[in-house]
Design a protein around this motif. Structure first.
Motif, PDB file in Angstrom:
ATOM      1  N   LYS A   1      42.110  11.264   3.215  1.00 50.08           N
ATOM      2  CA  LYS A   1      43.473  10.851   3.543  1.00 50.08           C
ATOM      3  C   LYS A   1      43.813  11.199   4.985  1.00 50.08           C
TER       4      LYS A   1
ATOM      5  N   THR B   1      41.125  16.264   2.656  1.00 53.60           N
ATOM      6  CA  THR B   1      40.465  15.947   1.415  1.00 53.60           C
ATOM      7  C   THR B   1      40.614  17.124   0.458  1.00 53.60           C
TER       8      THR B   1
ATOM      9  N   ASN C   1      34.648  11.925  -2.625  1.00 55.88           N
ATOM     10  CA  ASN C   1      36.026  12.367  -2.468  1.00 55.88           C
ATOM     11  C   ASN C   1      36.886  11.351  -1.730  1.00 55.88           C
ATOM     12  N   THR C   2      38.141  11.293  -2.170  1.00 56.68           N
ATOM     13  CA  THR C   2      39.128  10.513  -1.441  1.00 56.68           C
ATOM     14  C   THR C   2      39.458  11.215  -0.133  1.00 56.68           C
TER      15      THR C   2
ATOM     16  N   SER D   1      45.001   6.398   2.789  1.00 57.68           N
ATOM     17  CA  SER D   1      43.909   7.024   2.044  1.00 57.68           C
ATOM     18  C   SER D   1      42.841   5.992   1.724  1.00 57.68           C
ATOM     19  N   ILE D   2      41.627   6.497   1.521  1.00 59.13           N
ATOM     20  CA  ILE D   2      40.520   5.644   1.075  1.00 59.13           C
ATOM     21  C   ILE D   2      39.778   6.395  -0.017  1.00 59.13           C
ATOM     22  N   ASN D   3      39.620   5.743  -1.171  1.00 55.65           N
ATOM     23  CA  ASN D   3      38.947   6.440  -2.261  1.00 55.65           C
ATOM     24  C   ASN D   3      37.445   6.169  -2.251  1.00 55.65           C
TER      25      ASN D   3
END
Length: 115
Positions: free
Chosen positions: A35, A97, A32-33, A50-52
């Motif tokens: 944020k 998330t 999951n991304t 955010s980080i994917n």
């Protein structure tokens, strides 16, 4: 049910630095991304970073070059390192998330930047 717990908020002077954390109850980072959002008094909640799943990181223009988002899967934790803080960065910072169309928010951590 996934739980997100933020920590690390504090009162800092303008120009200072602070690192906030968000610990997840499960290791969800591979799927999951994640944020960061923030909400200042009297304002709507806004996207910060955010980080994917693949590790691509994006930032709001207002924090680009000053904030750095990272994650540590072994600790089930994401971080937001904030440098050159400004009074307008004052807000409650939330991690977020979305898992299978269900939204998960932490309780938030207060960051206050004095001028």
């Amino acid at each position: 049910q996934v739980q997100l717990v933020e920590s690390g908020g504090d009162l800092v002077h303008s120009g200072g630095s602070l690192k906030v954390s968000c610990a997840a109850s499960e290791n969800i980072f591979n799927f999951n991304t994640m944020k960061w959002y923030r909400q200042a008094p009297g304002k709507e909640r806004e996207f910060v970073a955010s980080i994917n799943v693949g590790g691509k990181i994006e930032y709001a223009d207002s924090v680009k070059g000053r904030f750095t988002m990272s994650r540590d899967g072994s600790k089930k934790t994401i971080y937001l390192e904030m440098n050159s803080l400004k009074p307008e960065d004052t807000a409650v910072y939330y991690c977020y998330t979305n898992i299978l169309s269900r939204q998960y928010w932490g309780q938030g951590t207060q960051v206050t930047v004095s001028s």
